[in-house]
Design a protein around this motif. Sequence first.
Motif, short mmCIF file in Angstrom:
data_model
loop_
_atom_site.label_atom_id
_atom_site.label_comp_id
_atom_site.label_asym_id
_atom_site.label_seq_id
_atom_site.Cartn_x
_atom_site.Cartn_y
_atom_site.Cartn_z
N ALA A 1 0.84 -1.20 0.00
CA ALA A 1 0.00 0.00 0.00
C ALA A 1 0.87 1.24 0.00
O ALA A 1 1.79 1.37 0.82
CB ALA A 1 -0.91 0.01 1.22
N ILE A 2 0.60 2.13 -0.93
CA ILE A 2 1.21 3.45 -0.94
C ILE A 2 0.14 4.42 -0.45
O ILE A 2 -0.90 4.59 -1.09
CB ILE A 2 1.69 3.83 -2.35
N VAL A 3 0.38 5.01 0.70
CA VAL A 3 -0.70 5.69 1.41
C VAL A 3 -0.95 7.12 0.93
O VAL A 3 -1.87 7.78 1.38
CB VAL A 3 -0.47 5.68 2.93
N GLY A 4 -0.14 7.59 -0.04
CA GLY A 4 -0.31 8.95 -0.54
C GLY A 4 0.39 9.97 0.33
O GLY A 4 0.87 9.65 1.42
N SER A 5 0.42 11.20 -0.12
CA SER A 5 1.12 12.25 0.60
C SER A 5 0.17 13.04 1.49
O SER A 5 -0.84 13.56 1.03
CB SER A 5 1.80 13.21 -0.39
N THR A 6 0.53 13.12 2.76
CA THR A 6 -0.23 13.97 3.68
C THR A 6 -0.07 15.44 3.30
O THR A 6 -1.04 16.19 3.23
CB THR A 6 0.24 13.73 5.12
#
Length: 247
Positions: free
Chosen positions: A187-192
């Motif tokens: 899983a690549i959780v994306g950028s906060t």
Amino acid sequence: MKLALLADVHANLEALTACLEDAGTRGAEAYAFLGDLVGYGADPAAVVDAVAAHAERGAIVVRGNHDEAVLEERSGAMNVEAEEAIRWTRSQLGDRHRAFLASLPLVARQSGALFVHGSAARPEDYAYVYDAARAAESLAAAGATYVFSGHVHEQALYYTAASGRAAAFRPAPGVPVRVSPHRRWLAIVGSTGQPRDGYRAACYAIAELDRALLTFFRVPYDWMTAAAKIRAAGLPEGLARRLGNGE
């Protein structure tokens, strides 16, 4: 247990605060920060302090390429805007901030999961995982059922299919995905702090591995204040503008 996963905060205190508050309302019990606490944004010290406080309470934190660049270990490896932000960031951090960033590992493991900023195949090179082939490389090197990473700035999910190859699954924000342990998942959780998929809302995810569930989230935040701080700091205009564009 609900584990909140945040990556690529990039010194965006407004986005970090919004995601932590959202995770708290959803019952998050533990936290993992997947690298790049600093770079681009105008609040590096405050962000490092906030994450360090979570680390003292047991949060997982791994090092990203921008965190390493602040330590002057990867000079010249970034574009002009990023390099300018890194130089400015160095001037904003104290000894305790640098010591915390220097203490971060490239990889962490817990409960059958591996946490890394880029690819588990080459964590020290911060390789990007942007397709199924590279996801397969990371999964093969990880030796774990679950791999959680960032670096790409977009949310994505990969899994091993019946053929043994990795396949992509596009997650929908707020919709739980069953991540059965009979497969392996990346899983690549994306950028906060700096999403790049055309949507400005901050990214994070919550994993409930005891229930084999993973949910991606998008959280609106005060990006205009974050952008104004970048401009006030004299950082490149493009870094402020992209917060509003989500790219």
